[in-house]
Scaffold this motif. Structure first.
Motif, short mmCIF file in Angstrom:
data_model
loop_
_atom_site.label_atom_id
_atom_site.label_comp_id
_atom_site.label_asym_id
_atom_site.label_seq_id
_atom_site.Cartn_x
_atom_site.Cartn_y
_atom_site.Cartn_z
N ASP A 1 2.44 1.53 -3.48
CA ASP A 1 1.42 1.88 -4.49
C ASP A 1 1.02 3.35 -4.38
O ASP A 1 0.84 4.03 -5.40
CB ASP A 1 0.19 0.99 -4.34
CG ASP A 1 0.44 -0.44 -4.80
OD1 ASP A 1 1.48 -0.70 -5.44
OD2 ASP A 1 -0.40 -1.32 -4.50
N ASP A 2 0.88 3.84 -3.15
CA ASP A 2 0.53 5.25 -2.94
C ASP A 2 1.62 6.17 -3.49
O ASP A 2 1.32 7.18 -4.15
CB ASP A 2 0.32 5.55 -1.45
CG ASP A 2 -0.99 4.96 -0.92
OD1 ASP A 2 -1.81 4.50 -1.74
OD2 ASP A 2 -1.18 4.96 0.31
N GLU B 1 0.84 -1.21 0.00
CA GLU B 1 0.00 0.00 0.00
C GLU B 1 0.87 1.25 0.00
O GLU B 1 0.59 2.21 -0.73
CB GLU B 1 -0.92 0.01 1.21
CG GLU B 1 -1.84 1.24 1.23
CD GLU B 1 -2.79 1.25 2.40
OE1 GLU B 1 -3.87 0.63 2.29
OE2 GLU B 1 -2.46 1.87 3.43
N GLU C 1 1.65 6.08 -7.29
CA GLU C 1 0.51 6.85 -7.81
C GLU C 1 0.85 8.34 -7.87
O GLU C 1 0.54 9.03 -8.84
CB GLU C 1 -0.71 6.62 -6.91
CG GLU C 1 -2.01 7.13 -7.48
CD GLU C 1 -3.19 6.77 -6.60
OE1 GLU C 1 -3.95 7.70 -6.25
OE2 GLU C 1 -3.35 5.58 -6.25
N GLU C 2 1.56 8.82 -6.82
CA GLU C 2 1.97 10.22 -6.80
C GLU C 2 2.99 10.52 -7.90
O GLU C 2 2.96 11.57 -8.53
CB GLU C 2 2.56 10.57 -5.43
CG GLU C 2 1.53 10.84 -4.35
CD GLU C 2 0.70 12.07 -4.69
OE1 GLU C 2 1.25 13.18 -4.73
OE2 GLU C 2 -0.51 11.92 -4.96
N ASN D 1 7.40 11.77 1.97
CA ASN D 1 7.51 10.39 2.45
C ASN D 1 8.97 10.07 2.79
O ASN D 1 9.47 8.99 2.52
CB ASN D 1 7.00 9.42 1.37
CG ASN D 1 5.57 9.68 0.99
OD1 ASN D 1 4.64 9.23 1.64
ND2 ASN D 1 5.37 10.45 -0.08
#
Length: 199
Positions: free
Chosen positions: A64-65, A61, A68-69, A98
């Protein structure tokens, strides 16, 4: 009431991500247990299992996040001559937002699969542009690309380890200038080869 639940979920997931980032500084993802992680962030195992089936699911997750960004950055600033600097800056902003988990993912105990996903995204979205810039050097493009990509990855690692001393804008500007400099050198080499072939 729903907003409070959403806020609690976001807080729990944020705690788990931060805890996983800290543990990944010391060991590989396959060595981290749910028990270790929940102890690290001081939540119940049952709370963890409300959101994830296991540690790899949490990692998926997170990755993937972030992907996506980065894909959004490519869509908003396609890699071409007049927007490359904005694209690079956007990527550094994603990494900065992040920072701890990014440092863990590309560190010694990180996930090579995630690094390859980033490499693939960049290659798929820059190869056509580079081929147009250097049509006479298409056969050498993989070497130039590998040189730039590995150099940028090393730069990102150093920048992430530096803490927040240098903002994303600074890192993006420096990266852009180094990539442009490499492109100029590559182009000049291409011209030298063409001149030699013509003799």
């Amino acid at each position: 009431m729903q907003k409070k639940v959403d806020r609690r979920v976001r807080k729990t997931k944020s705690q788990l991500r931060a805890g996983l980032a800290r543990l990944m500084q010391e060991k590989g993802i396959g060595e981290i247990t749910v028990k270790e992680l929940v102890n690290e962030v001081d939540i119940n195992r049952s709370t963890f299992y409300l959101h994830y089936s296991d540690i790899p699911a949490l990692l998926r997750e997170i990755e993937d996040d972030m992907m996506e960004e980065m894909e959004r950055a490519v869509r908003e600033h396609p890699i071409k001559e007049d927007s490359t600097s904005r694209f690079i800056e956007d990527i550094f902003r994603v990494l900065n937002e992040n920072r701890e988990i990014s440092r863990a993912l590309i560190g010694p105990h990180g996930d090579l699969g995630f690094v390859r996903r980033i490499e693939k995204l960049l290659e798929e979205n820059s190869s056509e542009f580079l081929a147009q810039l250097f049509p006479e050097r298409v056969q050498d493009m993989k070497y130039f690309y590998s040189y730039c990509l590995n150099g940028c990855l090393g730069f990102v690692k150093t920048w992430l380890e530096d803490g927040e001393a240098k903002p994303p804008e600074y890192a993006a500007d420096l990266t852009f200038r180094m990539v442009v400099s490499s492109m100029k050198a590559f182009y000049e080499t291409a011209e030298d080869v063409s001149d030699r072939d013509a003799e």
